[in-house]
Write an enzyme that holds these catalytic residues in place. Structure first.
Site, mmCIF file in Angstrom:
data_model
loop_
_atom_site.group_PDB
_atom_site.id
_atom_site.type_symbol
_atom_site.label_atom_id
_atom_site.label_comp_id
_atom_site.label_asym_id
_atom_site.label_seq_id
_atom_site.Cartn_x
_atom_site.Cartn_y
_atom_site.Cartn_z
ATOM 1 N N HIS A 86 0.440 -1.638 -0.031
ATOM 2 C CA HIS A 86 -0.156 0.112 -0.211
ATOM 3 C C HIS A 86 0.267 1.475 -0.108
ATOM 4 O O HIS A 86 1.743 1.359 1.284
ATOM 5 C CB HIS A 86 -0.971 -0.437 1.499
ATOM 6 C CG HIS A 86 -1.733 1.328 1.362
ATOM 7 N ND1 HIS A 86 -2.650 1.335 0.321
ATOM 8 C CD2 HIS A 86 -1.863 2.090 2.570
ATOM 9 C CE1 HIS A 86 -3.271 2.744 -0.049
ATOM 10 N NE2 HIS A 86 -3.007 3.171 1.763
ATOM 11 N N ASP A 138 -7.764 1.417 2.214
ATOM 12 C CA ASP A 138 -8.085 2.242 3.468
ATOM 13 C C ASP A 138 -8.859 3.467 3.450
ATOM 14 O O ASP A 138 -7.798 4.732 4.707
ATOM 15 C CB ASP A 138 -6.276 2.577 3.542
ATOM 16 C CG ASP A 138 -5.733 3.130 4.392
ATOM 17 O OD1 ASP A 138 -5.833 2.730 5.438
ATOM 18 O OD2 ASP A 138 -3.744 3.756 4.426
#
Length: 1190
Positions: free
Chosen positions: A199, A302
């Site tokens: 990420h 996220d």
């Protein structure tokens, strides 16, 4: 990110505390803020709403359990069976069932022959085609009716059911002790896909460039090198902002290797947005143009909560599946208990299942390795081999650390890991399991990647070589997982009795609703980011509507151009236009628009947006010269005659109006651009340095005008010395109109000065010239137009009540207050108690009354010498204008200095509406969501995102609506109250990895447009009707005018009034579009390639949105609404002087033209003939070829 673990119970830990929106929404996408395709919806985070220690920065609050805080599948809608058929079916259930079973058996044998035993390694069976269900196009007579979706689950029902008691679940702190019998995989073995990922936040604790230089470029290099060594290795990548940057630096051999990995299925691009979350268009376009990839699976691990608008947009972009992570931990637990973590997300209005998209929700606290392999993080952490000693990441906080796998320990390690896989599998319906393997900025080195791939492959080999385990495990991509899951669901019926499900994919429940407000543990609700850094949330919206207007101007410049020489100016600007698209897209990142980044990162975002805003305004200033025929061609190098009426001196400064100097005998032209699709009659304003001015239209005809003093937020100097001139303008749709502000023009009256009434208990405020001033002696002050009478309390300077032209009256007690919040931070809102009013008696009040605009300005007295807030209330007089129906509120907020530390300022409207604490707030400016205040969750959990609108409704149908031009947070904490947070200043870091508070407040203005409406026919009761209500048509139009304002430009030099240029205007539409049809975007997607594209290819894109509106309110939307969509729109006849040669329906990311696959009603043939019919609540895109009429 580093997390503070000091006060977290030792059991479960996570080195990352993360965040998300929605926009974003634009959002955001938000988000919250999450945005829309082509720049027209607001995503905050999404709307619209996040890390690992030591080296890669992280953000995960620790789990409550932790010591640290921290094959394309055709989609076919299904017609619901009428009641009579349903009764017949149940009465003859067994006979029908036996008959169908026999027919199905014969069909299977005829089609496939005798079935062979199941033996292959992750079989790739071709799904049996489902019988198409043909839908009829919508019937026009019902076009203002939106039916509700029939679903198994709604998020409202889940909230009603859940107790929110935060029970300690043991090793899985937020769940329960998961177990299994052992025979669950006897008939269908467990198929495990371990999905490596990294990420990469495009800005958070470092700027996007800093992250790229230090981490992301190395990660992409590592992926290419390590995947190329072994075909069994897989990886997924999401953020195009980093991939595009790496692509520019990469050698040809690296690019070729990357493309090979994508083509052979080892590397999947998921989502493909410029950032996570984003509206996808910029990232998807770059990806398709550069690598030839069209993503079909979304990965959003996220963002801080999820908007159902994002699901709609993804579906209409051609996505098939989506994965989400950050939802309320109690909601995850409830879904897991019922094996409903995988579902079909359906829009609340969709009765025909055209918006269905399959969703996988991750079950645990975080997306890091300790919280993805299974329910016990202390065990899972032992299989994060990047935490072995010698690497840069922290060791496992539970005390047991990963060790290298070898022949001596492989059996014990594999069985321990498989136990977690099996436990996790019991939370889902199928025996296909997804196990992410990654974290923030992981796989930064070859050694780290090899440690993960090497150890896991040895564990997989052991599991796969032991048939008794009934399991197969391997590396996979998101597509591998979803494809295998769909194949299994096609073979095995996982549907439950009475389940509505979906015709698209059987075996899963259907769900509608959104996932706000997110809580990751205990009473930690992420409602703070709805308002953090509101200054930049406002800049985001300004850049968004300026980019949209610029795209339109460029499209018209190229559309009306008949020779290559006039293409040079717009095409020469294309690289700056692309930069503006990308800078806006970058800020949609879930740490950008949310206001949850480090100070210097916020500055970087702000400078990027400011630079693009300047570039766009300069281009528009020059483009209007060409469109008005002042110059037929324009060079980017030539100085322009016009400049924007509002300019910003730097990235964090408020916009300042240019002062028009009206010298005797001169006139200065003002050009107005209307970015909306209907003619716009509106009272507009300019700043002048003298009051004796006259306003004229482009024919040099006198226009009635008003002049009043300019006011400012200053205790001892309320009047600036400049003047505001107001007049009523009329601007054609998507067109330009010219006005003149003159001095000494014979035959016209000067602007009429407003009358002033002043209240102050301090020293007298001097009366500015040439106005007539009087003292306010009464306890109340009143302003009125023909629709409203507003009454104010003079001592406090606050609105008290509103009377309307129908004789009704409402108490609207305006209150300005502050929360004291010692535990709030950038993400979290955790007030110490209720907000306390801050306004005391004895402030300053100026009432300004004129023929076009009336205003009450209040500089209140507070406990501080310099008030943190001042505000204006305005009403307008203007026949046929939308403005005469609304009340404008403008709050100037300055939370500057240590005296406001740990304070959060709100405005609260305390009305007499019996709304039962139920209200409605928008999602991305696209749809409304019903909100209800619950006593079982804390105050902060009852705050919701408000990207652009909130309203509440009384049982008698009266509505109180507040439109905002920027994203904020909203609540209804008591009956009749609507509370909106304006700004927050916080010293403390809230333990989610950012490592700082929010102290970089800027002076800012927040503008609301308030509507009070009465229904004209029966309306639903908000208490008994749990579906979202829609705004009225008038409300939709008010919101559009607030968020897509007129763009004003002024001439740099005055002209002599004796030299009158010919009338000039620009009116490209044949007529105004229907009032419920909105142009989301009209643009040239690839301006740099415009000249190279074949002339017969569609080079323009038109994206249209059909609003749904509540027809129990004024059906004509009051002022000037001539029509609504009650028949097909003919795209070929839309423009004046432009021929639309063909029109092709396409997906919202412009990459698919199979509209049936996208879920639309049949559009292909109709669009090619130019006739398009758009259902309420739909957004549809069309590729056009446009040329001048010969």
């Amino acid at each position: 990110m580093r997390i503070n673990r000091e006060h977290i119970p030792l059991q479960q830990t996570n080195q990352k505390d993360h965040k998300n929106i929605s926009t974003t929404e634009r959002l955001l996408s938000p988000s919250l803020v999450q945005r829309q395709p082509g720049h027209g919806l607001f995503l905050h985070p999404p709307w619209r709403r996040r890390v690992d220690p030591l080296s890669p920065p992280h953000r995960h609050p620790a789990p409550p359990s932790s010591p640290n805080p921290k094959s394309k599948h055709p989609r076919k809608p299904r017609k619901r069976t009428p009641a009579a058929l349903r009764d017949f079916f149940f009465a003859n259930f067994f006979a029908i069932g036996l008959s169908l079973s026999l027919l199905l058996f014969l069909a299977v044998v005829f089609r496939y022959g005798i079935p062979k035993p199941f033996a292959s390694h992750f079989p790739h069976r071709v799904p049996r085609p489902r019988k198409p269900i043909h839908r009829k196009p919508p019937v026009l007579v019902d076009r203002d009716v939106v039916l509700g979706a029939d679903v198994d689950l709604t998020t409202k029902d889940l909230y009603d059911k859940i107790k929110f008691s935060d029970v300690d679940g043991g090793p899985w702190k937020q769940g329960w002790r998961v177990s299994y019998k052992g025979n669950e995989w006897d008939s269908e073995k467990l198929k495990v896909f371990v999905v490596p990922h990294s990420h990469n936040d495009p800005g958070w604790k470092l700027t996007v460039e800093e992250y790229y230089d230090r981490q992301s470029r190395h990660i992409l290099d590592t992926i290419v090198e390590t995947l190329s060594k072994d075909l069994r290795r897989k990886f997924i990548w999401e953020e195009m902002s980093y991939l595009e940057r790496w692509w520019r630096d990469a050698s040809e051999s690296k690019r070729e290797s990357f493309i090979n990995l994508v083509n052979n299925g080892q590397l999947e691009i998921v989502g493909g947005g410029w950032v996570m979350n984003d509206e996808m268009m910029e990232g998807n376009t770059w990806l398709n143009d550069t690598i030839g990839v069209v993503p079909k699976n979304s990965w959003a691990i996220d963002p801080f909560g999820y908007s159902s608008t994002m699901a709609y947009l993804l579906r209409r972009m051609g996505f098939e599946n989506m994965l989400i992570q950050r939802t309320h931990y109690e909601l995850k637990k409830e879904l897991a208990l019922q094996k409903n973590l995988e579902y079909i997300w359906r829009q609340s209005w969709d009765a025909k299942e055209t918006t269905d998209i399959f969703v996988h929700m991750m079950p645990f606290y975080s997306y890091d390795v300790p919280h993805t392999c299974g329910p016990e993080p202390a065990v899972c952490c032992q299989f994060d081999f990047a935490r072995m000693r010698g690497f840069v990441y922290e060791l496992c906080p539970w005390g047991e650390h990963p060790v290298e796998t070898n022949q001596e320990n492989v059996e014990e390690r594999a069985l321990k890991l498989l136990d977690q896989y099996k436990k996790k599998s019991t939370l889902y319906r199928t025996n296909t399991l997804l196990v992410p393997l990654g974290d923030d900025f992981r796989y930064i080195s070859i050694d780290e990647a090899e440690a993960q791939f090497r150890n896991y492959q040895m564990l997989f080999d052991y599991i796969n070589s032991n048939p008794r385990l009934n399991a197969e495990a391997k590396f996979g991509t998101l597509d591998d997982y979803f494809r295998t899951l769909r194949e299994e669901a096609d073979r095995i019926n996982y549907s439950r009795p009475g389940e509505v499900g979906s015709a698209q994919l059987g075996g899963f429940p259907s769900l509608s609703g959104d996932f706000f407000t997110y809580a990751d543990r205990q009473q930690d609700y992420w409602s703070g980011y709805y308002v953090s850094r509101p200054f930049f949330k406002a800049v985001d919206r300004v850049l968004e509507h300026t980019l949209r207007a610029t795209e339109m101007m460029m499209a018209f410049l190229l559309g009306y151009c008949q020779r290559s020489s006039c293409e040079k100016f717009p095409i020469g600007f294309s690289y700056k236009l692309t930069a503006a698209r990308r800078n806006l897209a970058l800020f949609q990142h879930h740490d950008g628009v949310t206001g949850t980044a480090k100070d210097h990162v916020v500055e970087d975002y702000g400078i990027r947006m400011h630079t693009s805003l300047q570039d766009l305004q300069i281009f528009m200033s020059k483009a209007i010269e060409v469109l008005l025929g002042i110059r037929h061609e324009k060079s980017d190098q030539n100085p322009g005659q016009f400049e924007p009426a509002q300019v910003r001196s730097k990235y964090d400064a408020q916009p300042v109006h240019k002062t028009i100097s009206a010298h005797e005998g001169t006139a200065q032209s003002v050009v107005l651009f209307n970015p909306l699709e209907q003619t716009r009659d509106e009272v507009v304003m300019a700043i002048v340095d003298r009051s004796d001015v006259t306003v004229l239209d482009s024919n040099w005809t006198c226009v009635k005008s008003q002049v009043s003093p300019e006011l400012q937020h200053h205790k001892s100097k309320i009047f600036t010395g400049r003047h505001r001139v107001h007049w009523k303008a009329s601007v054609p749709p998507l067109g330009l109109q010219v006005y003149y502000i003159a001095n000494g023009f014979v035959g016209c009256e000067n602007a009429k000065p407003a009358k002033l009434r002043i209240f102050t208990k301090a020293k007298d405020v001097p009366c500015p010239t040439p106005y007539a001033c009087s003292k306010l002696e009464d306890d109340t002050a009143v302003i009125r137009n023909r629709h409203h009478t507003l009454t104010f309390n003079v001592d406090h300077g606050l609105l008290q009540k509103i009377s309307r032209d129908d004789g009704s009256q409402n108490d609207i007690g305006e209150e300005i207050g502050m929360y004291s919040s010692s535990e709030s931070g950038a993400y979290l809102f955790k007030p110490n108690g209720d907000a306390e009013p801050i306004v005391k008696t004895g402030g300053q009040l100026v009432v300004s009354e004129g023929p076009l605009m009336q205003e009450v300005f209040s500089y209140p007295k507070t406990a501080w010498d310099k008030s943190p807030i001042s505000h204006s209330t305005r009403i307008y007089n203007g026949d046929s204008t939308i403005q005469e129906f609304l009340i404008e509120k403008e709050y100037h907020v300055e939370l500057l200095g240590g005296e406001f530390n740990n304070r959060e300022v709100i405005v609260r409207y305390k009305t007499d509406f019996d709304n039962k604490r139920i209200f409605y707030s928008d999602l991305n400016g696209f749809q409304m969501s019903r909100r209800e205040t619950y006593d079982k969750i804390p105050l902060q959990g009852n705050y919701y995102p408000m990207p652009s609108l909130a309203f509440m409704q009384a049982p008698n149908g009266h509505r109180f609506s507040v439109h905002s031009r920027q994203s904020l947070g909203v609540a209804s904490l008591k009956k009749g109250w609507l509370e909106i947070m304006l700004d927050r200043r916080l010293v403390r870091d809230d333990g989610r990895g950012l490592g700082q508070g929010v102290m970089d407040n800027r002076p800012m203005n927040v503008i609301f447009h308030i509507l009070l409406e009465s229904n004209i026919s029966s309306t639903s009761n908000p208490v008994s009707n749990t579906r979202p209500l829609s705004p009225s048509l008038l409300s939709n139009r008010v919101g559009a005018r607030l968020n897509y304002p007129l763009h004003a430009f002024v001439a740099k030099k005055p002209e002599e009034v004796s030299v009158q240029p010919p009338p000039r205007s620009f009116s490209p539409l044949a007529s105004s579009l229907p009032c419920d049809l909105h142009i989301v975007s009209f643009k040239v997607p690839r301006p740099a390639k415009y000249s190279q594209q074949p002339a017969e290819d569609p080079r323009f894109v038109l994206i249209l949105q059909r609003w749904h509106w509540d027809s129990s309110y004024c059906r004509k939307g009051r002022a000037q609404c001539l029509s609504v969509v009650d028949e097909p729109i003919n795209l070929f006849d839309m423009f004046k002087g432009l021929a639309v040669l063909n029109a092709r329906a396409t997906s919202l990311n412009l990459l698919h033209e199979d509209t049936e696959m996208l879920g639309y009603t049949d559009q292909g043939d109709a669009a090619q003939e130019g006739h398009v019919l758009i259902s309420p609540m739909e957004i549809q895109a069309y590729k056009l070829e446009v040329r001048p009429h010969k």
